[in-house]
Enzyme design. Structure first.
Site, mmCIF file in Angstrom:
data_model
loop_
_atom_site.group_PDB
_atom_site.id
_atom_site.type_symbol
_atom_site.label_atom_id
_atom_site.label_comp_id
_atom_site.label_asym_id
_atom_site.label_seq_id
_atom_site.Cartn_x
_atom_site.Cartn_y
_atom_site.Cartn_z
ATOM 1 N N ASP A 174 27.927 20.644 24.865
ATOM 2 C CA ASP A 174 28.940 21.493 24.246
ATOM 3 C C ASP A 174 28.233 22.799 23.888
ATOM 4 O O ASP A 174 27.000 22.836 23.811
ATOM 5 C CB ASP A 174 29.492 20.811 22.991
ATOM 6 C CG ASP A 174 30.502 21.678 22.263
ATOM 7 O OD1 ASP A 174 31.327 22.314 22.933
ATOM 8 O OD2 ASP A 174 30.441 21.727 21.020
ATOM 9 N N ASP B 22 28.727 18.164 18.951
ATOM 10 C CA ASP B 22 28.872 17.995 17.511
ATOM 11 C C ASP B 22 30.340 18.104 17.161
ATOM 12 O O ASP B 22 31.119 18.690 17.892
ATOM 13 C CB ASP B 22 28.071 19.055 16.742
ATOM 14 C CG ASP B 22 28.739 20.409 16.815
ATOM 15 O OD1 ASP B 22 28.828 20.948 17.935
ATOM 16 O OD2 ASP B 22 29.168 20.933 15.771
ATOM 17 N N ASP C 180 34.282 16.426 20.054
ATOM 18 C CA ASP C 180 33.455 15.871 21.130
ATOM 19 C C ASP C 180 33.416 14.348 21.125
ATOM 20 O O ASP C 180 32.751 13.753 21.981
ATOM 21 C CB ASP C 180 32.022 16.404 21.019
ATOM 22 C CG ASP C 180 31.950 17.909 21.267
ATOM 23 O OD1 ASP C 180 32.760 18.403 22.068
ATOM 24 O OD2 ASP C 180 31.097 18.573 20.660
#
Length: 399
Positions: A67, A269, A273
């Site tokens: 991410d 995080d 996610d």
């Protein structure tokens, strides 16, 4: 025995069979001890490992998915620019955005709230119930108009908002280097908040090290706009980048890679996610999401305590107090340290006492202070007088 078996038979399978019989107890003990030792060593580096199979998955992995926010970046974003549309004022749009975003414990939301605070913009809650749409944005009603803030996908595709007439060129010129939050009022774009989230200094070196250690596919997936995502991807050197994706899109991508025979690690995080972290062979969650969650929980507990204390005092007053004053006091006190809350609550009671609205219960107030005023003009004068009393009370109490 194992060596003799191999010398006599030259058969590796038979050799291993003898090894398993001779040393089965030792092997049964050695493997879990090795795993526990690795988990203990990890804890010394502030890494919590859930089980041995995840260590094995990390060792075999050839694909890793990142991410962007909080992993490749520091997750300490700041508002870099506010671009108003439709004739709206920049300060008003920031105030409205902060009013909505203060309910959401995300780094970008915190950046908006902090910028409003830095500029000295108070944002009393004058909206109805806030609806948070996961990985999209926030929706609410303000003065009878629907107000939403979030990603481009959310406001333009899901909600069908439009750019004000004649401002397409201004929209196209938005700086691509920043992440964008889109604020819309009643179906029309009202402002774009440009947010800068600095890249981690070690990000490029980390990606290079992953390639050198055997990872053949390093991927970045983000809900951010494509221009910003591609800029970050080029800077860190990932193999592929996917922008404007939803949580379920990340999970679907990982599922597809696993079906192709790849072993996949997901690094992310936050709540958004979670599907991808669960889908991966090994999910690595940063501490930032947990820290934000704990902070939000502490804040909610503080607000509950302060709200009860102030509401009880407010309800016991002979004359009514504007509810906006109570909300402003609760927000201010809950943001402070718990050690100072008792003293702050006592100050708040002084404010509540001074900001009562006697005009609603004492007609002589109008005669004494506003002689000769009638109708709407009288109402405006009353409101102006009460607003002035509120500001004076807040200043005298030290808020």
């Amino acid at each position: 025995g194992t060596a003799v078996t191999y010398l006599l038979t030259r058969n590796v399978t038979k050799m291993l069979a003898v090894l398993m019989v001779d040393f089965s107890c030792a092997l049964k003990l050695a493997i879990p001890v090795a795993v526990l030792s690795a988990m203990r060593e990890s804890s010394g580096h502030h890494i919590s490992v859930k089980g041995g199979r995840f260590l094995e998955a990390v060792a075999k992995a050839d694909t890793i998915v990142f991410d962007k926010t909080g992993t490749l970046t520091y997750a300490t974003p700041k508002v870099a620019q506010i671009v108003p549309f439709g004739g709206h004022r920049e300060a008003d749009m920031l105030r409205l955005a902060a009013c909505l975003e203060e309910h959401y414990p995300h780094s970008m939301a915190n950046a908006v709230v902090e910028e409003a605070k830095r500029r000295g913009l108070t944002h009393e809650e004058y909206h109805s119930q806030v609806q948070y749409v996961v990985a999209h944005g926030i929706s609410s009603m303000v003065e009878g108009k629907k107000v939403i803030i979030g990603s481009a996908h959310f406001v333009f595709e899901d909600e069908g908002c439009c750019i004000p007439e004649g401002e397409q060129e201004k929209y196209d010129a938005l700086p691509a280097a920043y992440s964008h939050l889109y604020l819309c009022i009643d179906g029309e774009l009202a402002a774009v908040i440009c947010i800068h989230d600095p890249l981690r200094r070690e990000a490029r070196e980390a990606v290079r090290a992953l390639h050198e250690s055997g990872f053949t596919n390093v991927v970045m997936m983000t809900g951010d706009n494509r221009h910003t995502a591609e800029t970050v991807a080029a800077e860190v050197g990932v193999d592929a980048v996917y922008a404007e994706v939803l949580p379920e899109d990340k999970a679907a991508f990982i599922r597809q890679e696993k079906e192709k025979g790849h072993t996949v690690i997901m690094v992310g995080d936050g709540v958004n996610d979670s599907p991808a972290l669960s889908e991966a062979d090994a999910g690595i969650g940063e501490y930032i999401g947990q820290e934000a969650s704990q902070k939000q929980s502490r804040t909610q507990n503080q607000q509950s305590y302060v709200t009860i204390e102030i509401s009880q005092y407010r309800n016991n007053l002979l004359y009514p107090v504007p509810i906006s004053v109570e909300n402003r006091l609760v927000k201010h006190i809950a943001d402070g340290s718990s050690d100072a809350q008792f003293r702050q609550i006592e100050k708040a009671k002084q404010v509540l006492h001074r900001t009562r609205q006697p005009d609603k219960v004492r007609p002589q107030f109008i005669k004494k202070y506003l002689p000769g005023e009638k109708g709407d003009e009288k109402g405006d004068k009353v409101k102006e007088y009460i607003d002035t009393r509120i500001q004076i009370a807040f200043m005298e109490a030290g808020f």
